[in-house]
Structure formats: C-alpha cells, structure tokens
Scaffold this motif. Structure first.
Motif, PDB file in Angstrom:
ATOM      1  N   GLU A 127       1.179  10.567   0.045  1.00 45.96           N
ATOM      2  CA  GLU A 127       1.554   9.380   0.818  1.00 45.96           C
ATOM      3  C   GLU A 127       3.069   9.253   0.909  1.00 45.96           C
ATOM      4  OE1 GLU A 127      -0.362   6.133  -1.170  1.00 45.96           O
ATOM      5  OE2 GLU A 127      -2.336   6.595  -0.311  1.00 45.96           O
ATOM      6  N   TYR A 128       3.748   9.500  -0.188  1.00 51.81           N
ATOM      7  CA  TYR A 128       5.207   9.392  -0.194  1.00 51.81           C
ATOM      8  C   TYR A 128       5.834  10.452   0.702  1.00 51.81           C
ATOM      9  CZ  TYR A 128       9.975   8.826  -1.871  1.00 51.81           C
ATOM     10  OH  TYR A 128      11.327   8.612  -1.943  1.00 51.81           O
ATOM     11  N   ALA A 129       5.300  11.664   0.667  1.00 57.21           N
ATOM     12  CA  ALA A 129       5.827  12.746   1.510  1.00 57.21           C
ATOM     13  C   ALA A 129       5.663  12.424   2.990  1.00 57.21           C
ATOM     14  CB  ALA A 129       5.135  14.066   1.160  1.00 57.21           C
ATOM     15  N   ALA A 130       4.623  11.659   3.344  1.00 61.65           N
ATOM     16  CA  ALA A 130       4.361  11.329   4.751  1.00 61.65           C
ATOM     17  C   ALA A 130       5.202  10.147   5.247  1.00 61.65           C
ATOM     18  CB  ALA A 130       2.873  11.028   4.940  1.00 61.65           C
ATOM     19  N   MET A 131       5.898   9.455   4.352  1.00 57.31           N
ATOM     20  CA  MET A 131       6.686   8.281   4.738  1.00 57.31           C
ATOM     21  C   MET A 131       7.977   8.701   5.447  1.00 57.31           C
ATOM     22  SD  MET A 131       6.557   5.862   1.388  1.00 57.31           S
ATOM     23  CE  MET A 131       5.019   5.339   0.655  1.00 57.31           C
ATOM     24  N   ASN A 132       8.433   7.821   6.353  1.00 55.58           N
ATOM     25  CA  ASN A 132       9.740   8.066   6.969  1.00 55.58           C
ATOM     26  C   ASN A 132      10.816   7.495   6.040  1.00 55.58           C
ATOM     27  OD1 ASN A 132      10.185   5.268   7.492  1.00 55.58           O
ATOM     28  ND2 ASN A 132       9.044   5.407   9.417  1.00 55.58           N
ATOM     29  N   GLY A 133      12.062   7.635   6.413  1.00 51.69           N
ATOM     30  CA  GLY A 133      13.177   7.213   5.567  1.00 51.69           C
ATOM     31  C   GLY A 133      13.154   5.749   5.195  1.00 51.69           C
TER      32      GLY A 133
ATOM     33  N   GLU B 111      10.566   3.673   5.177  1.00 50.74           N
ATOM     34  CA  GLU B 111       9.411   3.410   4.313  1.00 50.74           C
ATOM     35  C   GLU B 111       9.693   3.872   2.880  1.00 50.74           C
ATOM     36  OE1 GLU B 111       5.710   3.776   7.458  1.00 50.74           O
ATOM     37  OE2 GLU B 111       6.578   5.614   6.621  1.00 50.74           O
ATOM     38  N   LYS B 112      10.345   5.023   2.752  1.00 53.10           N
ATOM     39  CA  LYS B 112      10.682   5.530   1.425  1.00 53.10           C
ATOM     40  C   LYS B 112      11.657   4.595   0.713  1.00 53.10           C
ATOM     41  CE  LYS B 112       9.775  10.432   2.040  1.00 53.10           C
ATOM     42  NZ  LYS B 112      10.317  11.795   2.065  1.00 53.10           N
ATOM     43  N   ARG B 113      12.671   4.119   1.424  1.00 56.77           N
ATOM     44  CA  ARG B 113      13.639   3.204   0.819  1.00 56.77           C
ATOM     45  C   ARG B 113      12.956   1.921   0.343  1.00 56.77           C
ATOM     46  NH1 ARG B 113      16.976   5.653   4.277  1.00 56.77           N
ATOM     47  NH2 ARG B 113      16.524   4.359   6.101  1.00 56.77           N
ATOM     48  N   LYS B 114      12.054   1.376   1.161  1.00 56.56           N
ATOM     49  CA  LYS B 114      11.335   0.168   0.785  1.00 56.56           C
ATOM     50  C   LYS B 114      10.435   0.435  -0.430  1.00 56.56           C
ATOM     51  CE  LYS B 114       8.255  -3.415   2.431  1.00 56.56           C
ATOM     52  NZ  LYS B 114       7.253  -3.843   3.359  1.00 56.56           N
ATOM     53  N   PHE B 115       9.760   1.581  -0.405  1.00 58.67           N
ATOM     54  CA  PHE B 115       8.885   1.959  -1.517  1.00 58.67           C
ATOM     55  C   PHE B 115       9.685   2.074  -2.815  1.00 58.67           C
ATOM     56  CE2 PHE B 115       6.622   4.866  -4.245  1.00 58.67           C
ATOM     57  CZ  PHE B 115       5.303   4.458  -4.120  1.00 58.67           C
ATOM     58  N   VAL B 116      10.816   2.773  -2.745  1.00 54.56           N
ATOM     59  CA  VAL B 116      11.651   2.967  -3.934  1.00 54.56           C
ATOM     60  C   VAL B 116      12.193   1.623  -4.422  1.00 54.56           C
ATOM     61  CG1 VAL B 116      13.819   3.985  -4.774  1.00 54.56           C
ATOM     62  CG2 VAL B 116      12.209   5.372  -3.458  1.00 54.56           C
ATOM     63  N   TYR B 117      12.534   0.730  -3.501  1.00 56.14           N
ATOM     64  CA  TYR B 117      13.012  -0.606  -3.876  1.00 56.14           C
ATOM     65  C   TYR B 117      11.928  -1.375  -4.623  1.00 56.14           C
ATOM     66  CZ  TYR B 117      14.596  -5.417  -3.450  1.00 56.14           C
ATOM     67  OH  TYR B 117      14.957  -6.710  -3.724  1.00 56.14           O
ATOM     68  N   GLU B 118      10.695  -1.336  -4.127  1.00 58.11           N
ATOM     69  CA  GLU B 118       9.579  -2.024  -4.796  1.00 58.11           C
ATOM     70  C   GLU B 118       9.313  -1.411  -6.165  1.00 58.11           C
ATOM     71  OE1 GLU B 118       8.062  -4.840  -3.866  1.00 58.11           O
ATOM     72  OE2 GLU B 118       9.473  -4.853  -2.184  1.00 58.11           O
ATOM     73  N   PHE B 119       9.384  -0.089  -6.246  1.00 51.36           N
ATOM     74  CA  PHE B 119       9.184   0.587  -7.528  1.00 51.36           C
ATOM     75  C   PHE B 119      10.273   0.183  -8.521  1.00 51.36           C
ATOM     76  CE2 PHE B 119       9.982   4.407 -10.235  1.00 51.36           C
ATOM     77  CZ  PHE B 119       8.859   4.289 -11.032  1.00 51.36           C
ATOM     78  N   LYS B 120      11.513   0.115  -8.058  1.00 48.03           N
ATOM     79  CA  LYS B 120      12.626  -0.268  -8.926  1.00 48.03           C
ATOM     80  C   LYS B 120      12.440  -1.687  -9.463  1.00 48.03           C
ATOM     81  CE  LYS B 120      17.660  -0.787  -9.087  1.00 48.03           C
ATOM     82  NZ  LYS B 120      17.530  -1.732 -10.144  1.00 48.03           N
ATOM     83  N   LYS B 121      11.961  -2.612  -8.631  1.00 53.81           N
ATOM     84  CA  LYS B 121      11.728  -3.979  -9.097  1.00 53.81           C
ATOM     85  C   LYS B 121      10.698  -4.003 -10.234  1.00 53.81           C
ATOM     86  CE  LYS B 121      10.577  -6.629  -5.709  1.00 53.81           C
ATOM     87  NZ  LYS B 121      10.334  -7.520  -4.568  1.00 53.81           N
TER      88      LYS B 121
END
Length: 185
Positions: free
Chosen positions: A70-76, A78-88
């Motif tokens: 899923e992460y590999a299929a994300m665009n830039g 989406e990845k930034r938002k995902f990483v931000y949520e993970f960091k929180k």
C-alpha cells in the motif's frame, strides 16, 4: 498503572503503531518463530500457545506485506500524510514509554543510589530503545495487557543495564587493584 498511562489507550497506540510502521520489514519474524518453536519442542510452551504464536506471526507477516504494498502504491502527498500520521502515533507512544520507564526507574529506586545517578539517562534511553525494538511482537488480539508487556520490556532493559554497570564497575576496580599491586612490587 493509572498514574503512568491508560492501558486501553496504550493498547490502541501500540496497535496503530504496528499497523502504520512502514519501517518494519518483518525480518525478525523467521527468527522469532524459530525461537518459539524451540520453546515448544522443549515443552516450555503448550501446543495451544505454539499455535497462537504461529498464527500471530503469519498474521503479522501478511499485515507487513500489505502495508508495504500500500505504501509503495502511494503518491508523494499520500506518503507525506501517512508518515505524518505515523510520526504522531510514534511520538505519543514514546511519551507513554518514557512515563512508564520513569515509573520503573522510581520503583527500582535508582535515583536514590549515588553510584547510578550518572547512568540514569542511559538506562532510560536503553529501555526506550528496547521497547521500540520489541513492540512489534505485541499481539493485540491475545487480550493481554499492553501496560504489562511494555513494563516487562522496560524492566528487562533496566536489569540488563544494571548488570552491565555492575560488571563494568567490578572490572574497573579489579583493573585498578591490579595496577596498584604492580606499583607496590
């Protein structure tokens, strides 16, 4: 338990952390499964526990593979938002772990021992690292206490550090005694 953190919230945060952890490649799974199998073969684990363990590892491997895809299929974006949520989530978990670690440090009464004062920060750091190293082995579906799991990881890290400090101090004293004895000969 209430003064450190809420067990239910801790369990939710661990679950989210494990579900969002794109840095977990699952490399640890085969070795973990192999160690658990040895426990089973030496009768230190029941057949039911062994089955639960195997199911957990298979679920974890599938979840990791799915997340990686899923992460590999994300665009830039989406990845930034995902990483931000993970960091929180990671930051919240880190705060909880540090609170629990300080509680364990206090229960071990390490701050009252003058010879350990200089080591407290290192002990805390090692305990936090230990939790993040092994948190992916927490099975949310087993119904065990997240607080107990994290506390055990922290206690094990503290005990290991105390043993290393003791060994270092004994080696240092032996070394000084050796050199003192050389000077008197």
């Amino acid at each position: 338990m209430g003064k450190y953190c809420d067990n239910e919230r801790l369990k939710v945060v661990i679950d989210l952390y494990n579900k969002l952890n794109i840095y977990d490649t699952g490399d640890w799974c085969p070795g973990y499964l192999q160690r658990q199998e040895k426990q089973f073969q030496s009768n230190k684990m029941t057949a039911e526990e062994w089955e639960e363990c195997r199911d957990f590892i298979h679920r974890r491997v599938k979840a990791i593979e799915k997340l990686q895809d899923e992460y590999a299929a994300m665009n830039g974006d989406e990845k930034r938002k995902f990483v931000y949520e993970f960091k929180k989530i990671k930051d919240e978990l880190c705060e909880m772990v540090i609170k629990i670690t300080n509680g364990r440090i206090n229960s071990f009464r390490l701050r009252t021992q003058p010879k350990l004062i200089e080591h407290i920060d290192d002990i805390i750091q090692d305990a936090v690292i230990n939790v993040f190293r092994y948190i992916n082995r927490f099975d949310e579906e087993r119904g065990t206490s997240a607080f107990a799991y994290v506390t055990q990881l922290i206690s094990n890290a503290i005990k290991l550090d105390l043993k290393k400090i003791e060994d270092h101090n004994n080696t240092y004293i032996s070394g000084v005694d050796y050199f003192d004895n050389l000077n008197t000969v």
